[in-house]
Design an enzyme around this catalytic site. Sequence first.
Site, PDB file in Angstrom:
ATOM      1  N   GLU A   1      -4.739 -51.074 -38.365  1.00 11.78           N
ATOM      2  CA  GLU A   1      -4.327 -50.404 -39.534  1.00 11.78           C
ATOM      3  C   GLU A   1      -2.945 -49.716 -39.555  1.00 11.78           C
ATOM      4  O   GLU A   1      -2.576 -49.724 -40.455  1.00 11.78           O
ATOM      5  CB  GLU A   1      -5.466 -49.111 -39.598  1.00 11.78           C
ATOM      6  CG  GLU A   1      -5.559 -48.219 -40.843  1.00 11.78           C
ATOM      7  CD  GLU A   1      -6.541 -47.259 -40.838  1.00 11.78           C
ATOM      8  OE1 GLU A   1      -6.452 -46.401 -41.780  1.00 11.78           O
ATOM      9  OE2 GLU A   1      -7.389 -47.274 -39.992  1.00 11.78           O
TER      10      GLU A   1
ATOM     11  N   GLU B   1     -12.530 -40.099 -36.779  1.00 13.80           N
ATOM     12  CA  GLU B   1     -13.005 -40.509 -37.966  1.00 13.80           C
ATOM     13  C   GLU B   1     -13.802 -41.946 -37.892  1.00 13.80           C
ATOM     14  O   GLU B   1     -14.761 -42.103 -38.273  1.00 13.80           O
ATOM     15  CB  GLU B   1     -11.847 -40.326 -39.191  1.00 13.80           C
ATOM     16  CG  GLU B   1     -12.559 -40.911 -40.644  1.00 13.80           C
ATOM     17  CD  GLU B   1     -11.340 -41.421 -41.299  1.00 13.80           C
ATOM     18  OE1 GLU B   1     -11.544 -42.667 -41.676  1.00 13.80           O
ATOM     19  OE2 GLU B   1     -10.619 -40.849 -41.285  1.00 13.80           O
ATOM     20  N   HIS B   2     -12.986 -42.731 -37.440  1.00 12.56           N
ATOM     21  CA  HIS B   2     -13.450 -44.240 -36.970  1.00 12.56           C
ATOM     22  C   HIS B   2     -14.795 -43.996 -36.165  1.00 12.56           C
ATOM     23  O   HIS B   2     -15.965 -44.580 -36.555  1.00 12.56           O
ATOM     24  CB  HIS B   2     -12.704 -45.186 -36.644  1.00 12.56           C
ATOM     25  CG  HIS B   2     -11.507 -45.566 -37.686  1.00 12.56           C
ATOM     26  ND1 HIS B   2     -11.588 -46.900 -37.903  1.00 12.56           N
ATOM     27  CD2 HIS B   2     -10.570 -44.959 -38.228  1.00 12.56           C
ATOM     28  CE1 HIS B   2     -10.536 -47.010 -38.756  1.00 12.56           C
ATOM     29  NE2 HIS B   2     -10.015 -45.860 -39.217  1.00 12.56           N
TER      30      HIS B   2
ATOM     31  N   HIS C   1      -7.980 -39.114 -36.852  1.00  8.71           N
ATOM     32  CA  HIS C   1      -8.188 -40.286 -37.623  1.00  8.71           C
ATOM     33  C   HIS C   1      -8.956 -41.198 -36.703  1.00  8.71           C
ATOM     34  O   HIS C   1      -9.816 -41.999 -37.186  1.00  8.71           O
ATOM     35  CB  HIS C   1      -6.929 -41.105 -38.056  1.00  8.71           C
ATOM     36  CG  HIS C   1      -7.060 -42.275 -38.671  1.00  8.71           C
ATOM     37  ND1 HIS C   1      -6.683 -43.321 -38.042  1.00  8.71           N
ATOM     38  CD2 HIS C   1      -7.699 -42.408 -39.912  1.00  8.71           C
ATOM     39  CE1 HIS C   1      -6.996 -44.331 -39.062  1.00  8.71           C
ATOM     40  NE2 HIS C   1      -7.459 -44.030 -40.167  1.00  8.71           N
TER      41      HIS C   1
END
Length: 439
Positions: free
Chosen positions: A140, A63-64, A60
């Site tokens: 997040e 992904e950023h 994740h």
Amino acid sequence: MNNTTPTQPTGTRDSVRRSVLPGGLRVVTEHIPGVRSASIGLWVGVGSRDEKPSVAGAAHFLEHLLFKATPTRTASSIAQDMDAIGGELNAFTSKEHTCFYAHVLDEHADMAIDMVADVVLRGRCTSDDVDTERDVVLEEIAMRDDDHEDLLADAFMTATFGDHPIGRPVIGSAESIAAMSRRQIQSFHTRRYTPDKMVLAVAGNVAHRDVLAQVRESFGAHLQQGVSATPPRRSGQRPPTRAGLEVIHRDSEQTHLMLGVPTAGLADDDRWALSVLNAAIGGGLSSRLFQQIREERGLAYSVYSGVDSFSDVGTFSVYAGCNPDRLADVTSVAVEILRDVATNGITDAECARAKGALRGSLLLGLEDTQSRMHRIGSAELDFGRRRPVARSLRQIESVRTRQVSALASRLLGAAPAVAVVGPYRRTRDLPASVRALTR
């Protein structure tokens, strides 16, 4: 190597086509005449399940990072170029997949394919970007902690699978993200994000040959001869499961409850029967959970069941959000419903309604190019082949009441895993009916 297989679903000519290019990259397209859009998804068969505890959340995090810069693009130019054509560019990470996708007008499909490929293959992980995006991911995680339903879903997976990678949050933890180095993230990227683990799926007003031409140009030297596509993920040993209890304290006006049991994975023969069982128990307004907990007793506003399926394991779960004073009653009714279905099964009428709901949901979910891209891309990764809609409809229709009832008897008699988010500091603060579930 260029192995192209046309597929002819009912009423369509050569609508879905598949090619395997050098390097093992699979390209799957669905031609949809009459639309003006194209949805592009570069699927990578890598997710949080592939992480060691020391890099929990790496997929994740990556992904950023990959959107921040490539050798020829900056984060600003990526955003400006996509905004200039009215398109959408984004990504998501799951337990077993990561998908980088774009939704654009068909005339901009080539640009979108090139941009998605550039980001995934050549995205740079600079030290400055890692430090900046680390703060974003930590924010997040804080947002997830404030979203009690998302927090509950992660807690339920931990209650079911413990510290196995399936049981850990996709997003990682504040501790793992804070400690992760640029070198660890870059290594995760270069070792795992290779064409043999990728599927490029495109749905819309596009021609397969045009997509292939652009893919060859955009992937370039990454398409190396002699490498085969990675087969669908299959575990030699099913992840261990447990009937755990996870309690997360929050000073909230509502308690969130999730309880459920492990199921078999995507390749299991009872997958469609499980879908029917889920629809009958808590999939809609006529389901048992909704009717008995909300309509008849008014114990909760939101109540439903759900299924999560992975390559070799999954879960069936029940969710309810209620006033803390009603948690004991909600739990008792939900458990009573599950036990009744386990003992007596579902009725023919419930089976028929559930199958009708599944058919409608499947067909209505294919009304846009994004849904179709998602279907063909995930099917290629999960099964190594296309799942024709007509075949899925036949499999739904073939499910019989006795098959669903037999599955319910096997699954729902087991002690459930339980997760609770609400004003409870310790397990002993929970109602006795909740504590007793996992004993």
